[in-house]
Design a protein around this motif. Structure first.
Motif, PDB file in Angstrom:
ATOM      1  N   VAL A  54      18.213   4.989  -4.177  1.00 20.68           N
ATOM      2  CA  VAL A  54      18.113   3.986  -3.112  1.00 20.68           C
ATOM      3  C   VAL A  54      17.300   4.540  -1.944  1.00 20.68           C
ATOM      4  N   ALA A  55      17.499   5.793  -1.607  1.00 23.46           N
ATOM      5  CA  ALA A  55      16.752   6.399  -0.496  1.00 23.46           C
ATOM      6  C   ALA A  55      15.257   6.441  -0.803  1.00 23.46           C
ATOM      7  N   GLU A  56      14.898   6.792  -2.041  1.00 25.56           N
ATOM      8  CA  GLU A  56      13.486   6.829  -2.431  1.00 25.56           C
ATOM      9  C   GLU A  56      12.877   5.429  -2.415  1.00 25.56           C
ATOM     10  N   ASP A  57      13.647   4.444  -2.881  1.00 23.42           N
ATOM     11  CA  ASP A  57      13.166   3.060  -2.882  1.00 23.42           C
ATOM     12  C   ASP A  57      12.988   2.549  -1.458  1.00 23.42           C
ATOM     13  N   THR A  58      13.908   2.907  -0.572  1.00 27.76           N
ATOM     14  CA  THR A  58      13.807   2.496   0.832  1.00 27.76           C
ATOM     15  C   THR A  58      12.570   3.097   1.486  1.00 27.76           C
ATOM     16  N   ALA A  59      12.316   4.381   1.212  1.00 27.46           N
ATOM     17  CA  ALA A  59      11.124   5.036   1.770  1.00 27.46           C
ATOM     18  C   ALA A  59       9.851   4.396   1.226  1.00 27.46           C
ATOM     19  N   LEU A  60       9.846   4.078  -0.063  1.00 28.54           N
ATOM     20  CA  LEU A  60       8.690   3.407  -0.681  1.00 28.54           C
ATOM     21  C   LEU A  60       8.433   2.061  -0.039  1.00 28.54           C
ATOM     22  N   ARG A  61       9.473   1.262   0.101  1.00 31.14           N
ATOM     23  CA  ARG A  61       9.315  -0.078   0.679  1.00 31.14           C
ATOM     24  C   ARG A  61       8.845  -0.008   2.133  1.00 31.14           C
ATOM     25  N   ALA A  62       9.337   0.959   2.882  1.00 30.25           N
ATOM     26  CA  ALA A  62       8.903   1.116   4.279  1.00 30.25           C
ATOM     27  C   ALA A  62       7.417   1.457   4.340  1.00 30.25           C
ATOM     28  N   GLU A 114       3.038  -6.262  -0.387  1.00 34.76           N
ATOM     29  CA  GLU A 114       4.263  -6.916  -0.836  1.00 34.76           C
ATOM     30  C   GLU A 114       4.737  -6.237  -2.112  1.00 34.76           C
ATOM     31  N   TYR A 115       6.051  -5.975  -2.188  1.00 28.39           N
ATOM     32  CA  TYR A 115       6.616  -5.265  -3.328  1.00 28.39           C
ATOM     33  C   TYR A 115       7.882  -5.986  -3.743  1.00 28.39           C
ATOM     34  N   ALA A 116       8.002  -6.282  -5.032  1.00 27.95           N
ATOM     35  CA  ALA A 116       9.191  -6.963  -5.526  1.00 27.95           C
ATOM     36  C   ALA A 116       9.445  -6.592  -6.974  1.00 27.95           C
ATOM     37  N   VAL A 117      10.710  -6.495  -7.302  1.00 28.68           N
ATOM     38  CA  VAL A 117      11.113  -6.325  -8.691  1.00 28.68           C
ATOM     39  C   VAL A 117      11.058  -7.705  -9.322  1.00 28.68           C
ATOM     40  N   VAL A 118      10.453  -7.806 -10.494  1.00 31.38           N
ATOM     41  CA  VAL A 118      10.277  -9.100 -11.148  1.00 31.38           C
ATOM     42  C   VAL A 118      10.780  -9.042 -12.588  1.00 31.38           C
ATOM     43  N   LYS A 119      11.203 -10.195 -13.063  1.00 29.03           N
ATOM     44  CA  LYS A 119      11.599 -10.298 -14.468  1.00 29.03           C
ATOM     45  C   LYS A 119      10.335 -10.364 -15.317  1.00 29.03           C
ATOM     46  N   THR A 134       1.534  -6.026  -4.436  1.00 30.07           N
ATOM     47  CA  THR A 134       0.280  -6.743  -4.222  1.00 30.07           C
ATOM     48  C   THR A 134      -0.094  -6.720  -2.744  1.00 30.07           C
ATOM     49  N   CYS A 135      -1.383  -6.900  -2.498  1.00 30.53           N
ATOM     50  CA  CYS A 135      -1.878  -6.970  -1.126  1.00 30.53           C
ATOM     51  C   CYS A 135      -2.983  -8.017  -1.076  1.00 30.53           C
ATOM     52  N   ASN A 136      -2.962  -8.831  -0.037  1.00 35.89           N
ATOM     53  CA  ASN A 136      -3.948  -9.905   0.083  1.00 35.89           C
ATOM     54  C   ASN A 136      -5.248  -9.462   0.727  1.00 35.89           C
ATOM     55  N   ASP A 137      -5.197  -8.466   1.618  1.00 33.67           N
ATOM     56  CA  ASP A 137      -6.380  -8.136   2.394  1.00 33.67           C
ATOM     57  C   ASP A 137      -7.007  -6.784   2.070  1.00 33.67           C
ATOM     58  N   ASP A 138      -6.254  -5.831   1.577  1.00 33.79           N
ATOM     59  CA  ASP A 138      -6.791  -4.496   1.306  1.00 33.79           C
ATOM     60  C   ASP A 138      -6.593  -4.168  -0.175  1.00 33.79           C
ATOM     61  N   VAL A 191      -0.531  -3.763  -8.447  1.00 33.66           N
ATOM     62  CA  VAL A 191      -0.177  -2.679  -9.351  1.00 33.66           C
ATOM     63  C   VAL A 191       1.194  -2.977  -9.939  1.00 33.66           C
ATOM     64  N   LEU A 192       1.338  -2.770 -11.257  1.00 30.76           N
ATOM     65  CA  LEU A 192       2.621  -2.893 -11.932  1.00 30.76           C
ATOM     66  C   LEU A 192       3.230  -1.505 -12.061  1.00 30.76           C
TER      67      LEU A 192
END
Length: 179
Positions: free
Chosen positions: A37-45, A53-58, A86-90, A28-29
């Motif tokens: 930062v707190a919302e991003d931390t909760a999202l990543r957790a 896997e979640y990453a900011v990309v150019k 992205t997710c490899n298995d689900d 998903v894009l």
């Protein structure tokens, strides 16, 4: 003309993104503009808990990777701030977690688009995937459905035994031990 070292690093990033897109069951894009930062931390957790896997990309580097895997339809979505989940298995996990946070963070967090098994999918498909429960919940529902007839049969047999005067709860009397 860009530095050869910088160009090599960027080509390595594009190659890595290309492999990630090829190996992913779904992705998903996201436009993440304005989250704290707190919302991003909760999202990543939450994403880590679901093996996403979640990453900011150019955008330019992702555009090259998207073109390499043949998903050119995503090119128009690659503007502004972009993160890739992205997710490899689900194939359901990225859409489910991201959609949940998009509802919580309404104006700050928006789904741009997504893909599944190498093909670009519509927003309707992403929303449909997001409504599917997690895999353990689905497994529990299937097992509950399979156990329902057996449980019903056990209840009926117990009632029949009690109706005929027998007790089901009393332990069977043991035979006297031989001396």
């Amino acid at each position: 003309m860009p530095n050869a070292k910088v160009l090599g690093e960027k080509q390595a990033i594009v190659a890595s993104l290309t492999e990630k897109l090829k190996g992913s069951a779904a992705g998903v894009l996201v436009d993440y503009k304005g989250i704290t930062v707190a919302e991003d931390t909760a999202l990543r957790a939450e994403l880590r808990k679901n093996n996403v896997e979640y990453a900011v990309v150019k955008n330019t580097l992702l555009r090259f990777a998207v073109d390499n895997v043949g998903m050119n339809e995503l090119d128009g979505l690659l503007n502004g701030t972009t993160a890739l989940a992205t997710c490899n298995d689900d194939p359901v996990a990225p859409a489910r977690v991201i959609a949940e946070f998009a509802k919580k963070l309404q104006d700050k967090f928006e789904i741009k688009g997504g893909f599944m098994e190498g093909a670009v999918v519509s927003m309707d498909t992403i929303n449909a995937l997001a409504s599917i429960p997690a895999l353990p919940v689905l497994q529990a529902q299937v097992l509950g459905t399979m156990l329902a007839p057996i449980s019903g049969l056990a209840c009926v047999l117990k009632q029949i035994a009690e109706k005929q005067g027998g007790t089901v709860d009393a332990p069977a009397e043991e035979a006297p031990a031989a001396e």
